[in-house]
Design a protein around this motif. Structure first.
Motif, PDB file in Angstrom:
ATOM      1  N   GLY A 268      41.299  18.579  41.877  1.00  0.00           N
ATOM      2  CA  GLY A 268      40.952  19.803  42.518  1.00  0.00           C
ATOM      3  C   GLY A 268      39.671  20.481  41.954  1.00  0.00           C
ATOM      4  N   SER A 269      39.676  21.740  41.919  1.00  0.00           N
ATOM      5  CA  SER A 269      38.437  22.415  41.477  1.00  0.00           C
ATOM      6  C   SER A 269      38.866  23.677  40.753  1.00  0.00           C
ATOM      7  N   SER A 270      37.949  24.200  39.620  1.00  0.00           N
ATOM      8  CA  SER A 270      37.989  25.591  39.208  1.00  0.00           C
ATOM      9  C   SER A 270      37.711  26.661  40.221  1.00  0.00           C
ATOM     10  N   THR A 271      37.000  26.341  41.405  1.00  0.00           N
ATOM     11  CA  THR A 271      36.850  27.366  42.470  1.00  0.00           C
ATOM     12  C   THR A 271      37.890  27.697  42.944  1.00  0.00           C
ATOM     13  N   GLU A 272      39.251  26.939  42.976  1.00  0.00           N
ATOM     14  CA  GLU A 272      40.508  27.415  43.648  1.00  0.00           C
ATOM     15  C   GLU A 272      40.870  28.727  43.162  1.00  0.00           C
ATOM     16  N   TYR A 273      40.592  29.087  42.035  1.00  0.00           N
ATOM     17  CA  TYR A 273      41.177  30.359  41.370  1.00  0.00           C
ATOM     18  C   TYR A 273      40.563  31.585  42.131  1.00  0.00           C
ATOM     19  N   GLY A 274      39.166  31.430  42.404  1.00  0.00           N
ATOM     20  CA  GLY A 274      38.289  32.562  43.137  1.00  0.00           C
ATOM     21  C   GLY A 274      37.701  33.315  42.023  1.00  0.00           C
ATOM     22  N   ILE A 275      37.685  34.818  42.381  1.00  0.00           N
ATOM     23  CA  ILE A 275      36.928  35.524  41.511  1.00  0.00           C
ATOM     24  C   ILE A 275      37.634  36.233  40.497  1.00  0.00           C
ATOM     25  N   VAL A 276      37.512  35.827  39.159  1.00  0.00           N
ATOM     26  CA  VAL A 276      38.417  36.496  38.325  1.00  0.00           C
ATOM     27  C   VAL A 276      37.900  36.997  37.099  1.00  0.00           C
TER      28      VAL A 276
ATOM     29  N   GLU B 265      46.316  27.677  34.317  1.00  0.00           N
ATOM     30  CA  GLU B 265      46.900  26.783  35.815  1.00  0.00           C
ATOM     31  C   GLU B 265      48.023  27.804  36.329  1.00  0.00           C
ATOM     32  N   ASP B 266      48.477  28.643  35.594  1.00  0.00           N
ATOM     33  CA  ASP B 266      49.538  29.450  36.033  1.00  0.00           C
ATOM     34  C   ASP B 266      49.147  30.602  37.139  1.00  0.00           C
ATOM     35  N   ASP B 267      47.735  30.862  36.966  1.00  0.00           N
ATOM     36  CA  ASP B 267      47.276  31.966  37.793  1.00  0.00           C
ATOM     37  C   ASP B 267      47.358  31.595  39.396  1.00  0.00           C
ATOM     38  N   GLU B 268      47.537  32.881  40.089  1.00  0.00           N
ATOM     39  CA  GLU B 268      47.511  32.779  41.401  1.00  0.00           C
ATOM     40  C   GLU B 268      46.025  32.495  41.993  1.00  0.00           C
ATOM     41  N   CYS B 269      45.937  31.401  42.912  1.00  0.00           N
ATOM     42  CA  CYS B 269      44.787  30.797  43.382  1.00  0.00           C
ATOM     43  C   CYS B 269      44.391  32.023  44.614  1.00  0.00           C
ATOM     44  N   LYS B 270      42.957  32.332  44.599  1.00  0.00           N
ATOM     45  CA  LYS B 270      42.665  32.996  45.833  1.00  0.00           C
ATOM     46  C   LYS B 270      41.043  32.609  46.026  1.00  0.00           C
ATOM     47  N   PRO B 271      41.158  31.353  46.714  1.00  0.00           N
ATOM     48  CA  PRO B 271      39.716  30.846  47.002  1.00  0.00           C
ATOM     49  C   PRO B 271      39.000  31.721  47.788  1.00  0.00           C
ATOM     50  N   VAL B 272      37.530  31.660  47.777  1.00  0.00           N
ATOM     51  CA  VAL B 272      36.528  32.481  48.466  1.00  0.00           C
ATOM     52  C   VAL B 272      35.673  31.741  49.467  1.00  0.00           C
ATOM     53  N   THR B 273      35.665  30.425  49.113  1.00  0.00           N
ATOM     54  CA  THR B 273      34.739  29.707  50.037  1.00  0.00           C
ATOM     55  C   THR B 273      35.586  28.349  50.682  1.00  0.00           C
ATOM     56  N   LEU B 274      34.872  28.132  51.629  1.00  0.00           N
ATOM     57  CA  LEU B 274      35.542  27.078  52.528  1.00  0.00           C
ATOM     58  C   LEU B 274      35.810  25.673  51.737  1.00  0.00           C
ATOM     59  N   TYR B 275      34.758  25.414  50.840  1.00  0.00           N
ATOM     60  CA  TYR B 275      34.824  24.385  49.675  1.00  0.00           C
ATOM     61  C   TYR B 275      36.216  24.627  48.824  1.00  0.00           C
ATOM     62  N   ALA B 276      36.190  25.681  48.165  1.00  0.00           N
ATOM     63  CA  ALA B 276      37.616  26.164  47.307  1.00  0.00           C
ATOM     64  C   ALA B 276      38.721  26.069  48.201  1.00  0.00           C
TER      65      ALA B 276
END
Length: 185
Positions: free
Chosen positions: A11-19, A25-36
């Motif tokens: 996967g990627s750390s970008t999955e988490y979004g802006i934090v 690992e338990d954080d909600e993911c909020k991807p902000v790019t198409l890649y993420a």
């Protein structure tokens, strides 16, 4: 239904979004790019098979990587100025990432998501200072603000899960940059 084949998905750390805190690992993911988003969707697909493992590397670099560090080295060789924005990153040497892949293949951890990082956030200014030890004085032009709007002010792994499972990075940023610079000069 999925077959019982075990896959390790990168996967990627970008999955988490802006934090604003280390990424867990338990954080909600909020991807902000198409890649993420595509990485996050891959995670969701591979999680459907409970035998699979998801590794989320933070910012990878290494001797054959073409990215920020290689751009700095190239510009320094050419006598050009380096544009530097604010920012802090958790840089993971590719050899550490390969080590993590091998390590987690050997132990059975079905259904897990594991951050692969150093747990250390390094500012861009500090990166330049480290590189100057090996390249000499680097001409920089500082810019205020973040490089991209999707860039998170806190980009560091919470590595407690990986450490609790017996894995941690072994190559610190200075050693990794030294290797990279030595190979490219």
């Amino acid at each position: 239904t999925f077959p019982k084949i075990r896959i390790i998905y990168v996967g990627s750390s970008t999955e988490y979004g802006i934090v604003d805190k280390p990424r867990n690992e338990d954080d909600e993911c909020k991807p902000v790019t198409l890649y993420a988003l595509t990485k996050y969707m891959g995670t969701k697909i591979f999680q459907r098979n409970k035998e699979n493992l998801i590794l989320r590397p933070f910012l990878l670099y290494g001797e054959n990587h073409h990215g920020f560090f290689s751009t700095v080295i190239k510009k320094v060789k050419e006598g050009r100025t380096i544009d530097i924005w604010e920012g802090k990153n958790d840089w993971v040497h590719v050899d550490d990432f390969v080590d993590a892949l091998v390590y987690f293949v050997k132990i059975k951890l079905p259904g897990q998501i594991i951050n692969i990082g150093t747990g250390v956030q390094t500012t861009n200014d500090k990166v330049i200072k480290i590189m100057e030890k090996y390249l000499g004085k680097i001409k920089t032009k500082k810019h205020e603000g973040l490089y991209r709007q999707d860039y998170s002010p806190v980009w560091v792994a919470d590595t407690s899960k990986a450490r609790s499972l017996g894995w941690s990075s072994s190559i610190n940023l200075e050693e990794g940059l030294r290797r990279m610079i030595k190979k490219t000069l």
